[in-house]
Scaffold this active site. Structure first.
Site, short mmCIF file in Angstrom:
data_model
loop_
_atom_site.label_atom_id
_atom_site.label_comp_id
_atom_site.label_asym_id
_atom_site.label_seq_id
_atom_site.Cartn_x
_atom_site.Cartn_y
_atom_site.Cartn_z
CB CYS A 101 -0.94 -0.01 1.20
SG CYS A 101 -2.13 1.34 1.22
CB CYS A 206 -7.15 -1.13 6.14
SG CYS A 206 -6.59 -1.16 4.42
#
Length: 387
Positions: A101, A206
């Site tokens: 990410c 997440c």
């Protein structure tokens, strides 16, 4: 400089943006919406993509007096992070989605848009220290660029930033690198009147809102019964997919019969081709040599001594780390820049090294400078522990 501040909705990014404003930069705040799945963005989510986060980011921007926007990066996030996560587990590797990410979304995708809009740099709430590039007022200049551990070792995030490379980091500002502690950052946020001062940290993956990674993998990849075996091939039980297990795992193996010697078992290896999970005693996890590819150099390797036939290869003494908060281990590291390969010979064995993990090399005068990063492809066992 014109600075785009990534506002996640947490206290770190809010204080980082505030410090960028204090430094005299022209700051614009942006919140990256990383998913369109309501179950992953519901109120109370465990990760960093909840509905509250967007609202908190907007509120922080208002208090700081900076423009604020929400950018939909869900497509990039799905393609560059979630799909990669599933592909890696499908191949029997253990990825770190936070590393991907940071590399592919929080720097690559964000920086692409920032530069297209005329910004000079991006500011984030990561804990690490940068010198050179935008951090020294020279956005885009990679000469003399160094990435070092944060002052607060407990919060250091240089490990996940290493993969971003020189080009990305030369456009980055990391205002929290010199913060003495998270408590200091929270106190600063409170003094500034930022409502996120006491907001808990995000945790877990997440995009796995309920924290059940194995369940997420099973739903995404499909259950497939396979055998759980000992190192010598004895079938000890069954499982619903090799991808639900990681090297070094001890809990959740689902074995009803204990080992003959009563010692705990650990996942030693996963075998995608046969859908097998190999379990055994802890000592079989030890590795003394680790190989990686996809080399990212953040410092020039020293020349290899005694091998004039391979001028593109260099050795460096340093330490290596294979987990975000793992223990660094002294190592002799060989890098082949032309082939993009790295080999680390460890001074003491590491346990639980798995293909797909990020390996980061540290060195420099104080041992806190990031020298290189690679993705683990394999690791070898010490000869004395081979079964």
């Amino acid at each position: 400089m014109r600075v785009l501040a990534a506002l996640s909705g947490g206290v770190d990014s809010a204080v980082a943006a505030a410090r960028a404003v204090d430094a005299g930069h022209e700051v614009v705040g942006v919140h990256m919406a990383l998913t369109r799945n309501r179950s992953q963005t519901r109120s109370g989510s465990r990760g960093c993509c909840s509905i509250e986060d967007s609202a908190d980011a907007r509120w922080a921007a208002q208090i700081l007096g900076i423009p604020f926007y929400v950018w939909d990066l869900s497509e990039e996030f799905e393609e560059r992070v979630v799909a990669d996560f599933l592909d890696e587990y499908r191949a029997g590797r253990t990825p770190n989605p936070c590393v991907r990410c940071n590399e592919r979304v929080k720097f690559d995708a964000l920086l692409e848009r920032a530069l297209a809009l005329g910004f000079d740099a991006v500011a984030t709430g990561h804990y690490a220290r940068l010198s050179g590039g935008a951090a020294s007022g020279r956005p885009g200049d990679t000469n003399g660029l160094t990435l070092r551990r944060a002052v607060d070792a407990a919060k250091d995030q240089s490990y996940v930033l290493a993969v971003s490379g020189r080009e990305g980091l030369a456009r980055a500002l990391l205002p929290l690198g010199d913060a003495s502690s998270k408590a200091q950052v929270r106190a600063e946020a409170e003094a500034r009147g930022l409502p996120v001062a006491s907001k808990p940290d995000s945790y877990d993956i997440c995009f796995v809102a309920d924290g059940d990674t194995r369940g997420f993998l099973t739903r995404s990849l499909g259950a497939s019964e396979g055998a759980m075996v000992s190192p010598d091939g004895e079938v000890l039980g069954t499982h619903q997919g090799y991808f639900g297990f990681t090297v070094g795992q001890r809990k959740g193996l689902g074995l009803s019969r204990p080992a003959d010697d009563g010692r705990p078992r650990y996942v030693i290896e996963t075998r995608p081709a046969t859908n097998e999970v190999v379990v055994g005693p802890e000592e079989l996890l030890s590795r003394t040599t680790v190989d990686g590819d996809g080399l990212v150099l953040l410092a020039e390797p020293e020349p290899l001594t005694g091998d004039s036939d391979t001028p593109t290869v260099g050795w460096q003494e340093g330490s290596v780390q294979v987990r975000a908060h793992g223990r660094p281990v002294s190592a002799r590291v060989r890098v082949d820049e032309a082939a993009g390969l790295l080999r680390a010979e460890l001074a003491t064995p590491l346990r639980g090294v798995a293909a797909g993990q990020s390996l980061v090399v540290y060195g420099g005068t104080n041992g806190d400078q990031v020298l290189a990063q690679a993705t683990v492809t394999s690791a070898q066992v010490p000869s004395r522990t081979v079964a």
